[in-house]
Design an enzyme around this catalytic site. Structure first.
Site, PDB file in Angstrom:
ATOM      1  N   ASP A 342     -45.618  38.230  31.470  1.00  0.00           N
ATOM      2  CA  ASP A 342     -46.107  38.822  32.711  1.00  0.00           C
ATOM      3  C   ASP A 342     -46.321  37.682  33.714  1.00  0.00           C
ATOM      4  O   ASP A 342     -46.364  36.512  33.333  1.00  0.00           O
ATOM      5  CB  ASP A 342     -47.426  39.559  32.430  1.00  0.00           C
ATOM      6  CG  ASP A 342     -48.134  39.993  33.702  1.00  0.00           C
ATOM      7  OD1 ASP A 342     -47.479  40.588  34.562  1.00  0.00           O
ATOM      8  OD2 ASP A 342     -49.331  39.693  33.824  1.00  0.00           O
ATOM      9  N   ASP A 525     -51.831  40.292  30.544  1.00  0.00           N
ATOM     10  CA  ASP A 525     -53.293  40.290  30.622  1.00  0.00           C
ATOM     11  C   ASP A 525     -53.890  41.546  31.217  1.00  0.00           C
ATOM     12  O   ASP A 525     -55.101  41.731  31.167  1.00  0.00           O
ATOM     13  CB  ASP A 525     -53.766  39.086  31.455  1.00  0.00           C
ATOM     14  CG  ASP A 525     -53.568  39.309  32.942  1.00  0.00           C
ATOM     15  OD1 ASP A 525     -52.484  39.785  33.340  1.00  0.00           O
ATOM     16  OD2 ASP A 525     -54.506  39.002  33.712  1.00  0.00           O
ATOM     17  N   ASP A 529     -49.925  45.902  31.604  1.00  0.00           N
ATOM     18  CA  ASP A 529     -49.124  45.289  30.551  1.00  0.00           C
ATOM     19  C   ASP A 529     -49.294  45.988  29.208  1.00  0.00           C
ATOM     20  O   ASP A 529     -48.522  45.727  28.276  1.00  0.00           O
ATOM     21  CB  ASP A 529     -49.511  43.812  30.372  1.00  0.00           C
ATOM     22  CG  ASP A 529     -49.302  43.003  31.632  1.00  0.00           C
ATOM     23  OD1 ASP A 529     -48.247  43.177  32.266  1.00  0.00           O
ATOM     24  OD2 ASP A 529     -50.192  42.211  31.986  1.00  0.00           O
TER      25      ASP A 529
END
Length: 634
Positions: A342, A525, A529
């Site tokens: 990410d 995080d 996600d």
């Protein structure tokens, strides 16, 4: 052992559920933990009593009580499996433990009971926590919304009752109650929980908004476009739950062969007992030979071949700030073939920072930052906080400002020494990598401040190390715009970029990669996600600022947000696998030799127990070598 997390049959058949998916909590975690703890306590008490020379009746009673506390549940599960015409290691262990006790080896049987009771309780805890975390995601979406009537009046209704075409009023500071489209008003909406964008985005007439996002300082009239059961939040719940259920079926190597092994041992034990009888051997002698066979063939050493290396690797990772939730996860980490990162909060810090100041003629950067900070001091906007933080770090004195005003979607203003100071988003955004704001005094342009989400210092080093250890360049998955994503990718060395993704888009890409044969590790995080973390072979969450759902959906939590630990984690998992293979060879050799001795000759029971326990000790000590810090740093 654990029940499924959710009922997902409707979704598997292509139908949308009538309501947001509910979580089926097993309710077994606490009882399983209590029974396992009681079993361990009784085992330790019996062992200590034996070592201290207590009368046999005392430590026998304690160890038999250990049997009951830790063995009744796997015994019951094994009997249920028998009704389904299957045989598992749990039942085999109970039979082996009882057989050991029947010939006086109650300590060996109790040790076996404790191992399996503890393993089962840990699995139950992980399953329960995952179920709870998925349930808590529904709190993102508010339960109530202000429904607008045709005459402009409002009434409070359940968001679950909203249907496409309804219009709702979203006041400043409220969460958006449904996926929809803005038909009136302008505001800045914080979408980080859903899309991962680090800076609130301006939403006005015609723009889409998502359920669970947070409205800023303006009021919005939103026309609902999706029912609650099909909102982004509901889809995240469904994806995380379904992926978690699928991943729960992943097993350790020994579990994959337990059915065949169990059947083989039972059949072999019966043959060892009956064949000698057929050739005239006495009943007691045949029974003793069969019991001895059951003990030496029981997979204690095989079980410990797997667990000590993996548990030692877990402990070593934990000392270095990485929480790996299960031994199954630690085993699978080494098979990672591709890592997907990410962006916001993972490769970047997740908070905007002042990157550059361009003052107008006659002013310097300190003037621009000081005056902008003076006005932004009263703002709660992330950009404003970043400007004030930068001014404070440079020890600039911020003068008092009167008549502070915040204009939704535009900026802030205030009176400073009789002049109107305005800080607003730049109308000529030259660099989409960041966000620019312009400073004006009485409509005179004073300067521009560029704010960006800074890349973590260790990001490029971690990307290079991951590429080396996996043999494949990582990919970047982000909900941010393409220009920003490409900028971060260039700064970190990532070559494959997928941008402007919603949570289901990230999960879909991960699933496609998995279907193509990749073993994907996703590092993220945020709530956005979570579906990708749950869909991947391994989900890794950044623990410093990670959302609760991301932390609970992930298999691994990097507590100190150190990206450098990712390649080390893969390496120590591979070392643990090599230790497991070596231990299995050792255990198999001992079992083979002892079984052959028992079948060909007469294996004395004390020697059988010594050989069985000796192999167990050897494989346990071999696995514990991974506790060395050198194994992590190498």
């Amino acid at each position: 052992m654990s029940a499924p997390l959710t009922e997902v049959s409707d979704r598997r058949q292509g139908r949308s559920p009538a309501k947001p998916p509910s979580i089926l909590v097993t309710g077994a975690s606490l009882p399983e933990v209590r029974w396992a703890a009681l079993s361990l306590a009784l085992f330790l008490a019996g062992w200590v009593s034996q070592l201290l020379g207590a009368p046999p009746a005392i430590w026998w009673a304690l160890l038999l009580a250990c049997y009951v506390a830790g063995g009744w549940e796997p015994a019951l599960a094994g009997l249920r499996a028998l009704r389904e015409k299957t045989l598992d290691v749990d039942l085999l262990m109970i039979v082996a433990a009882i057989a050991a006790a029947s010939i006086g080896q109650v300590f060996d049987g109790a040790l076996l009971i404790v191992i399996f009771a503890t393993s089962g309780s840990l699995e139950a805890i992980v399953t329960q926590r995952t179920a709870d975390s998925v349930s808590s995601l529904l709190n993102l979406a508010p339960e109530r919304a202000a429904l607008l009537a045709g005459d402009g009046s409002t009434s409070v209704v359940d968001t679950s009752a909203l249907v496409p075409g309804n219009r709702i009023l979203v006041r400043p500071g409220e969460r958006v109650g449904a996926d929809g489209r803005v038909i009136e008003g302008t505001s800045e909406v914080d979408q980080q929980a859903i899309t991962g964008e680090s800076i609130p985005v301006v939403r006005s007439m015609g723009d889409d908004v998502l359920s669970g996002t947070v409205n800023g300082t303006g009021a919005l009239t939103v026309e609902v476009t999706r029912p609650a059961s099909e909102s982004v939040v509901a889809r995240i719940v469904a994806m995380v739950a379904e992926a978690s259920e699928t991943k729960a079926k992943t097993q350790l190597f020994i579990e994959k062969v337990e059915q065949r092994y169990s059947i083989g041992v039972v059949v072999a034990t019966l043959l060892v007992f009956t064949i000698p009888l057929m050739f005239g051997e006495g009943f007691e002698a045949a029974l003793l030979r069969a019991i001895t066979f059951m003990i030496v063939a029981s997979p204690c050493a095989v079980v410990l071949s797997t667990m000590p290396p993996l548990l030692a690797a877990l402990a070593t990772a934990g000392r270095n700030g990485v929480l790996v939730k299960t031994a199954t996860v630690m085993e699978g980490l080494g098979r990672t073939s591709l890592v997907a990162f990410d962006k916001t909060g993972t490769l970047t810090e997740g908070d905007p920072e002042v990157a550059h100041i361009t003052p107008a003629h006659g002013y310097d950067a300190s003037d621009v930052l000081r005056m902008a900070g003076a006005v932004e001091r009263y703002s709660e906007h992330p950009l404003g906080r970043a400007i004030v933080r930068a001014a404070t770090e440079r020890s600039l004195e911020l003068p008092p400002v009167d008549a502070f005003r915040a204009t939704p979607g535009m900026g802030v203003s205030g009176e400073l020494d009789g002049s109107t100071v305005t800080v607003e988003r730049s109308t000529q955004q030259r660099d989409r990598v960041g966000t620019s704001v312009d400073l004006h005094i009485d409509r005179q342009f004073i300067g521009t401040i560029l704010l960006v989400d800074t890349v973590r210092p260790a990001a490029s080093r971690a990307v290079a190390a991951v590429t080396e250890v996996t043999g494949a360049s990582p990919i970047l998955l982000t909900g941010d715009n393409a220009v920003t994503a490409e900028h971060v990718a260039a700064a970190t060395g990532v070559t494959d970029v997928r941008s402007e993704l919603l949570p289901d888009g990230k999960a879909r890409i991960v699933q496609e990669l998995e279907t193509a044969g990749e073993r994907v590790m996703v590092v993220g995080d945020g709530v956005n996600d979570a579906p990708a973390l749950a869909s991947a072979t391994t989900g890794v969450a950044m623990g410093g600022h990670g959302a609760d759902l991301a932390l609970d959906s992930a298999d691994v939590v990097i507590v100190r947000d150190e990206l450098d630990t990712i390649p080390k984690l893969i390496r120590i998992s591979r070392r643990a696998h090599r230790y497991v293979v070596a231990n299995l060879i050792i255990a198999a050799t001992f079992i083979t030799v002892l079984i052959a001795w028992d079948l060909v000759g007469t294996l004395p029971l004390p020697l059988a127990v010594a050989g069985h326990e000796g192999s167990t000790v050897i494989v346990a000590l071999n696995g514990l070598r991974l506790l060395s810090q050198r194994k992590w740093d190498a």
